[in-house]
Design a protein around this motif. Structure first.
Motif, PDB file in Angstrom:
ATOM      1  N   GLU A  80      -1.386   4.145   6.775  1.00  0.00           N
ATOM      2  CA  GLU A  80      -2.768   4.539   7.022  1.00  0.00           C
ATOM      3  C   GLU A  80      -3.742   3.907   6.033  1.00  0.00           C
ATOM      4  OE1 GLU A  80      -0.176   6.596   6.982  1.00  0.00           O
ATOM      5  OE2 GLU A  80      -0.107   6.983   9.149  1.00  0.00           O
ATOM      6  N   SER A  81      -3.275   3.584   4.826  1.00  0.00           N
ATOM      7  CA  SER A  81      -4.153   2.977   3.827  1.00  0.00           C
ATOM      8  C   SER A  81      -4.212   1.461   3.956  1.00  0.00           C
ATOM      9  CB  SER A  81      -3.694   3.356   2.409  1.00  0.00           C
ATOM     10  OG  SER A  81      -2.387   2.868   2.155  1.00  0.00           O
ATOM     11  N   ASP A  82      -3.489   0.911   4.920  1.00  0.00           N
ATOM     12  CA  ASP A  82      -3.496  -0.526   5.183  1.00  0.00           C
ATOM     13  C   ASP A  82      -4.162  -0.741   6.534  1.00  0.00           C
ATOM     14  OD1 ASP A  82      -2.641  -3.065   6.336  1.00  0.00           O
ATOM     15  OD2 ASP A  82      -1.270  -3.234   4.652  1.00  0.00           O
TER      16      ASP A  82
ATOM     17  N   HIS B 269       0.826  -1.203   0.000  1.00  0.00           N
ATOM     18  CA  HIS B 269       0.000   0.000   0.000  1.00  0.00           C
ATOM     19  C   HIS B 269       0.864   1.259   0.000  1.00  0.00           C
ATOM     20  CE1 HIS B 269      -3.750  -2.227   0.706  1.00  0.00           C
ATOM     21  NE2 HIS B 269      -3.004  -3.028   1.428  1.00  0.00           N
TER      22      HIS B 269
END
Length: 346
Positions: free
Chosen positions: A84-86, A80
């Motif tokens: 934060e996007s994981d 990712h």
């Protein structure tokens, strides 16, 4: 205006990422790391620029001089764009920050894309006193770097070649067993397994537990088909269905070794007007939040990334204090999170 210490919603005490400092100063991330590492090759002008921004963002003066509160780093390699996007590793991060905050430990956070090579300058060894590291997969050059570490290291996960380091892991074998047991409980007769790369220990362990349960229950292996994907994202689940789906068989179920795969599978099946779970069942692995919001809600084996983070920072603190007994392996038990994607003759 930045506070000296930024506090996350869970009370964790943490420092800005190298990327944040890089974006503000216009200096490469590796150069930022070298400045914080007091590398003599960096010009005085660049040092002043970076240190001025770092201080405004929350680096207290005593950290730069190596005195005061302990400094650790949470370093992640994943596919990712950011932690934060994981959802999994962001959960681990929340646990680390909460544990660090309660122990007056400052935590640097840094991530790289797993398909890129590792740059040693991203970890300022003159600044940090301990590392928490995770990644799916973990690059070989990062493994080599960690195997030579002189400071305490705690791994999030299981990695070949790093068995001598302390680690906190999901019990993926147990999780795979739970998934298979649920399939048997619902009396499914045909199984398709869609998995990430089997040379990654995370997926190998999940499959080990899955087939162990099938074997113990005398489930015929000829009724199990495995589709191995290059990665484990939503698009991989979609592609697996688009390339391999035939008309669903009687009492058929798909076991996906990540929730992202399961989400892609469900979307592809719905595009083909295949009804879930009346025509085919689906079970995922991860317990990610979106499983509760899809329609139908995804039945999945749930993990506890927050607890992994809390345990990891406790283990690291003990290692930094010289407690060698913490240099072991801790497993966190998964659990079944029931949704609406399985249906059978229980």
């Amino acid at each position: 205006m930045h506070d000296l210490h930024r506090i996350d919603e869970l009370g964790g005490l943490f420092l800005p990422t190298l990327r944040e400092i890089s974006e503000i100063t216009g200096v490469a991330i590796s150069t930022v790391s070298r400045v914080l590492n007091n590398d003599s090759r960096i010009s005085e002008a660049t040092k002043k620029k970076v240190l001025r921004v770092a201080k405004k963002l929350g680096y207290p003066g005593e950290i730069s001089s190596g005195r005061g509160s302990k400094v650790v780093m949470f370093f992640v390699s994943n596919p990712h764009k950011s932690i934060e996007s994981d959802e999994f590793f962001s959960g681990v991060q929340r646990g680390i920050l909460r544990g660090a905050g309660s122990s007056d430990i400052h935590c640097l956070v840094q991530s790289i894309r797993s398909k890129k090579s590792f740059d040693e300058s991203l970890i300022p060894l003159d600044l940090v006193e301990g590392l928490i590291v995770g990644g799916i997969p973990m690059p070989d050059d990062l493994k080599t770097f960690l195997s030579a570490m002189k400071i305490p290291v705690v791994l999030i996960g299981k990695y070949s070649g790093l068995e001598n380091l302390a680690s906190v892991n999901n019990d993926n074998v147990r999780g795979g067993y739970l998934a298979a047991n649920e399939i048997i409980r619902y009396n499914y007769s045909t199984v398709t397994v869609i998995t990430g790369p089997r040379n990654v220990s995370t997926f190998a362990d999940r499959l080990e537990g899955f087939f162990k349960c099938l074997s113990e229950n005398s489930f015929p292996t000829e009724r199990v088909k495995i589709i191995e994907c290059n990665s484990f994202e939503e698009r991989d689940g979609r592609m697996a269905i688009e390339r391999h789906l035939r008309t669903p068989g009687n009492r058929e179920v798909i076991f996906c070794t990540t929730d992202w795969l399961a989400k892609g599978v469900i979307e592809a099946l719905q595009d083909r007007k295949v009804s879930i779970p009346s025509e085919i069942g689906v079970i995922g692995f991860g317990g990610l939040d979106f499983c509760k919001m899809t329609s139908p809600r995804i039945t999945t084996v749930a993990l506890n990334p927050y607890l992994l983070g809390r345990i990891a920072v406790t283990m690291l603190q003990e290692l930094m204090e010289g407690n060698s007994e913490s240099k072991g392996v801790v497993f966190v038990e998964p659990f079944l999170m029931e949704g609406e994607t399985l249906r059978g003759e229980k």
